[in-house]
Design an enzyme around this catalytic site. Structure first.
Site, PDB file in Angstrom:
ATOM      1  N   GLY A  76       0.841  -1.193   0.000  1.00  0.00           N
ATOM      2  CA  GLY A  76       0.000   0.000   0.000  1.00  0.00           C
ATOM      3  C   GLY A  76       0.877   1.245   0.000  1.00  0.00           C
ATOM      4  O   GLY A  76       2.036   1.229  -0.406  1.00  0.00           O
ATOM      5  N   GLY A  77       0.305   2.318   0.524  1.00  0.00           N
ATOM      6  CA  GLY A  77       1.023   3.598   0.556  1.00  0.00           C
ATOM      7  C   GLY A  77       2.336   3.510   1.301  1.00  0.00           C
ATOM      8  O   GLY A  77       3.234   4.343   1.109  1.00  0.00           O
ATOM      9  N   GLY A 136      24.961  12.993 -28.754  1.00  0.00           N
ATOM     10  CA  GLY A 136      24.526  13.673 -27.532  1.00  0.00           C
ATOM     11  C   GLY A 136      25.117  13.007 -26.305  1.00  0.00           C
ATOM     12  O   GLY A 136      25.351  13.661 -25.274  1.00  0.00           O
ATOM     13  N   ALA A 137      25.354  11.695 -26.410  1.00  0.00           N
ATOM     14  CA  ALA A 137      25.880  10.970 -25.261  1.00  0.00           C
ATOM     15  C   ALA A 137      27.268  11.493 -24.882  1.00  0.00           C
ATOM     16  O   ALA A 137      27.658  11.455 -23.716  1.00  0.00           O
ATOM     17  CB  ALA A 137      25.913   9.483 -25.560  1.00  0.00           C
TER      18      ALA A 137
HETATM   19  C1  HXC Z   1      -3.413  -4.228  12.257  1.00  0.00           C
HETATM   20  C2  HXC Z   1      -2.396  -6.094  11.478  1.00  0.00           C
HETATM   21  C3  HXC Z   1      -2.199  -5.487  10.225  1.00  0.00           C
HETATM   22  C4  HXC Z   1      -2.637  -4.150  10.063  1.00  0.00           C
HETATM   23  C5  HXC Z   1      -1.392  -7.455  10.150  1.00  0.00           C
HETATM   24  N1  HXC Z   1      -1.889  -7.313  11.370  1.00  0.00           N
HETATM   25  N2  HXC Z   1      -1.561  -6.354   9.425  1.00  0.00           N
HETATM   26  N3  HXC Z   1      -3.005  -5.475  12.474  1.00  0.00           N
HETATM   27  N4  HXC Z   1      -3.236  -3.567  11.102  1.00  0.00           N
HETATM   28  N5  HXC Z   1      -2.459  -3.492   8.911  1.00  0.00           N
HETATM   29  C6  HXC Z   1      -1.884  -8.287  12.451  1.00  0.00           C
HETATM   30  C7  HXC Z   1      -2.774  -9.471  12.170  1.00  0.00           C
HETATM   31  O1  HXC Z   1      -4.076  -9.208  12.551  1.00  0.00           O
HETATM   32  C8  HXC Z   1      -2.119 -10.531  13.025  1.00  0.00           C
HETATM   33  O2  HXC Z   1      -2.532 -10.308  14.364  1.00  0.00           O
HETATM   34  C9  HXC Z   1      -0.664 -10.193  12.956  1.00  0.00           C
HETATM   35  O3  HXC Z   1      -0.578  -8.820  12.548  1.00  0.00           O
HETATM   36  C10 HXC Z   1       0.094 -11.009  11.939  1.00  0.00           C
HETATM   37  O4  HXC Z   1      -0.631 -10.982  10.713  1.00  0.00           O
HETATM   38  P1  HXC Z   1      -0.956 -12.314   9.897  1.00  0.00           P
HETATM   39  O5  HXC Z   1      -1.977 -11.954   8.897  1.00  0.00           O
HETATM   40  O6  HXC Z   1      -1.270 -13.430  10.853  1.00  0.00           O
HETATM   41  O7  HXC Z   1       0.456 -12.597   9.234  1.00  0.00           O
HETATM   42  P2  HXC Z   1       0.785 -13.133   7.792  1.00  0.00           P
HETATM   43  O8  HXC Z   1      -0.050 -14.309   7.492  1.00  0.00           O
HETATM   44  O9  HXC Z   1       2.258 -13.271   7.740  1.00  0.00           O
HETATM   45  O10 HXC Z   1       0.340 -11.974   6.799  1.00  0.00           O
HETATM   46  C11 HXC Z   1       0.934 -10.719   6.862  1.00  0.00           C
HETATM   47  C12 HXC Z   1       0.194  -9.711   5.986  1.00  0.00           C
HETATM   48  C13 HXC Z   1      -1.285  -9.685   6.354  1.00  0.00           C
HETATM   49  C14 HXC Z   1       0.362 -10.114   4.512  1.00  0.00           C
HETATM   50  C15 HXC Z   1       0.887  -8.356   6.175  1.00  0.00           C
HETATM   51  O11 HXC Z   1      -1.390  -9.541   7.775  1.00  0.00           O
HETATM   52  C16 HXC Z   1      -2.027  -8.582   5.719  1.00  0.00           C
HETATM   53  O12 HXC Z   1      -2.398  -8.690   4.544  1.00  0.00           O
HETATM   54  N6  HXC Z   1      -2.265  -7.517   6.493  1.00  0.00           N
HETATM   55  C17 HXC Z   1      -3.007  -6.372   6.011  1.00  0.00           C
HETATM   56  C18 HXC Z   1      -2.188  -5.613   5.017  1.00  0.00           C
HETATM   57  C19 HXC Z   1      -2.888  -4.382   4.574  1.00  0.00           C
HETATM   58  O13 HXC Z   1      -3.793  -4.436   3.739  1.00  0.00           O
HETATM   59  N7  HXC Z   1      -2.523  -3.280   5.193  1.00  0.00           N
HETATM   60  C20 HXC Z   1      -3.074  -1.995   4.884  1.00  0.00           C
HETATM   61  C21 HXC Z   1      -2.374  -1.563   3.609  1.00  0.00           C
HETATM   62  S1  HXC Z   1      -2.844   0.028   3.135  1.00  0.00           S
HETATM   63  P3  HXC Z   1      -2.784 -11.490  15.396  1.00  0.00           P
HETATM   64  O14 HXC Z   1      -3.249 -10.803  16.624  1.00  0.00           O
HETATM   65  O15 HXC Z   1      -3.783 -12.373  14.785  1.00  0.00           O
HETATM   66  O16 HXC Z   1      -1.462 -12.141  15.538  1.00  0.00           O
HETATM   67  C22 HXC Z   1      -1.789   0.938   3.964  1.00  0.00           C
HETATM   68  C23 HXC Z   1      -2.016   2.330   3.732  1.00  0.00           C
HETATM   69  C24 HXC Z   1      -0.828   3.134   4.022  1.00  0.00           C
HETATM   70  O17 HXC Z   1      -0.946   0.533   4.637  1.00  0.00           O
HETATM   71  C25 HXC Z   1      -1.192   4.460   3.543  1.00  0.00           C
HETATM   72  C26 HXC Z   1      -0.066   5.377   3.526  1.00  0.00           C
HETATM   73  C27 HXC Z   1      -0.439   6.543   2.705  1.00  0.00           C
END
Ligand code: HXC
Length: 513
Positions: free
Chosen positions: A168-169, A403-404
């Protein structure tokens, strides 16, 4: 419990991050913890942590019952080869390393402080992105980091090491920083993951293919470095640091070096093939010219027709930009221009002198390049060299066409020393193309076209395919016997230590983006 015992207990608790079970899971994925990474990155025992006891302030979705000291990011100061750096290391064992408001505050605190202290920031990234439960507070935290990344750009070196998810971002913080390292098979970066890609474009792709280390080191150029495992990656971050100053006012550390006799350099006298169309490996020349054969390549696997990297000459840290005749004849295309321009700008921002080794047949022609903007992208490389005020030396080993010739740090754009080897050919274009244009009529009207072409070509090559016309005009300061190049470079880079050059005052330039 005494107060001291409470402190001890709290610190012990903080070391566990998200807990023992989560640490085991992290290891099972082939990944180290945030603290283990810091230990490997920094000189032994040098880490001084701050904000150990910070926790989040969120009380939604039951988060008030889940608090971990440090809140998913370890921050502090340490040393690399005795020189100070600031570090943040995201802790995947705490909410997947996701970025909360307080987590962002910790990162910003260390970045603000690093700017005041004039020391580099190294970020070890392993995060599920914005902490979903915190909504806009977390998004705001990212924006705060992006702003500081931007303000710190050109003030202190910023290095991002991707050691897990970065999606993501969140990818835009590393993208703004100066160098991106990735670990093969366990790290990835993309603006949207495979599931979203499937929905939007109907492509089926794995995380690794979409945004793994190989993808970004070879195809997109987002990653400057990729290594097989975390240990190798962190050791190479240390290596990179050896060539860099701590900030834009500092100079990179100088090292002792071994004087080498020109006898050892004799290999250079015969390294250029007789035929101008035969390739050779410019990296061999670089290794002979620099101290101890040590060349630390940047973007090694991206746009291999241009070579960029760090080395030392006479103990002085330099940035090398070189055309690579063994890949696409060393032609400048879009990717090579982008790679070169970004490298030159970093070196200039941080006072690292530049050495250019030139063997370039020109810019790559064709619809693909034109439609994708070779004009504006090639202009970036030109702009970067023109703008750079650091010591700049060019050695033309063979072709400097069109040019290079101008772009690759020619005398006209403030090259301090411009040298050529006797094998250099400096011309508007390659001999064959040139005579076919300017002697088109003579060739067409002659009885034996082939013979006429050969004769004119011979005369043209004799007249133009050499460095002496440029040397007579002073565009080339000297024509060097190749084996004397290293000693000349040592003297020149030493001389240039006192160089001062300035660009006109302005708000900022407008590089053709
Ligand atoms: C809160 C999160 C989290 C998040 C993971 N966790 N991502 N908690 N916010 N963004 C937590 C899970 O709930 C889990 O908690 C623990 O972290 C480990 O995650 P798992 O899913 O069990 O691990 P894994 O299978 O290795 O997968 C990792 C992952 C997946 C691929 C990163 O967790 C995932 O897809 N997370 C969401 C990613 C996402 O979409 N993020 C937002 C992106 S947009 P528990 O308690 O169960 O252990 C963004 C915007 C930024 O970031 C903007 C900036 C401008």
């Amino acid at each position: 419990m005494s107060k001291l015992e409470i402190l001890k207990e709290r610190k012990k608790r903080a070391l566990l991050g998200g807990g023992e079970q989560k640490i085991i899971q992290q290891h099972e994925k082939g990944k180290l913890t945030a603290r283990e990474r810091i230990e490997l990155l920094l000189d032994e025992g040098s880490f001084h942590e701050i904000d150990t006891f910070v926790t989040h302030r969120c009380s939604d979705f039951g988060l008030e019952k889940q608090k971990f000291p440090g809140d998913g990011v370890v921050t502090g100061y340490g040393k690399i080869e005795g020189r100070p750096v600031a570090v943040f290391s995201q802790d995947f064992t705490v909410f997947g390393g996701s970025l909360s408001e307080t987590n962002a505050e910790k990162i910003c605190k260390i970045m603000n402080s690093a700017m005041k202290l004039g020391i580099p920031v190294i970020g070890l990234n392993d995060s599920g992105g914005a902490r979903i439960q915190e909504g806009v507070n977390s998004l705001g935290g990212y924006a705060d980091i992006f702003l500081l990344n931007t303000l710190a750009s050109g003030v202190i070196p910023q290095i991002s090491v991707i050691m897990g998810p970065c999606a993501g971002g969140a990818v835009y913080s590393p993208a703004i920083t100066d160098f991106v390292f990735m670990v093969k098979n366990t790290s990835y970066m993309f603006v949207t993951g495979p599931n979203v890609v499937k929905t939007v474009t109907h492509e089926t792709v794995t995380s690794e293919e979409l945004g793994g280390a190989e993808t970004h080191a070879v195809k997109s150029g987002v990653a400057h470095f990729s290594f097989d495992n975390e240990i190798e990656t962190l050791l190479n971050v240390r290596k990179l640091m050896e060539y860099l100053p701590l900030n834009y006012r500092d100079t990179a550390p100088e090292y002792n070096f071994t004087e080498e006799s020109e006898e050892n350099q004799k290999v250079l006298d015969n390294i250029i093939p007789d035929s101008p169309n035969k390739p050779y490996d410019m990296k061999e020349i670089i290794k002979v010219l620099v101290d101890d054969d040590e060349f630390f390549e940047v973007h090694e696997h991206y746009a291999e027709n241009i070579i960029t990297g760090y080395a030392r000459i006479g103990g002085i840290s330099i940035g090398v930009v070189a055309n690579q005749p063994s890949v696409l004849a060393g032609v400048l295309d879009i990717n090579a221009s982008l790679k070169g321009a970004r490298f030159v700008r970093f070196c200039d921002a941080f006072g690292i002198p530049l050495l250019v080794l030139e063997d370039v047949p020109g810019f790559l022609p064709g619809t693909d390049q034109e439609w994708n903007g070779i004009i504006k992208h090639g202009a970036k490389l030109l702009f970067a060299f023109c703008e750079a005020t650091v010591p700049k030396i060019t050695v033309i080993t063979r072709k400097a066409y069109g040019g290079a010739y101008d772009v690759m740090n020619s005398k006209h754009i403030r090259g301090d020393f411009n040298f050529a080897w006797p094998t250099a050919e400096i011309a508007v274009m390659g001999p064959k193309g040139a005579v076919e244009i300017i002697f088109k009529k003579e060739i067409l009207e002659s009885e034996d076209k082939e013979k006429t072409l050969d004769k004119i070509l011979g005369e043209y090559v004799e007249k133009f395919a050499n460095p002496y016309i440029a040397a007579e005009r002073g565009f080339i300061d000297d024509v060097l016997q190749p084996s004397s190049t290293r000693n000349n470079l040592i003297k020149c880079f030493k001389l240039l230590k006192t160089k001062v050059d300035k660009n006109p005052k302005k708000k900022h330039c407008n590089i053709p983006l």
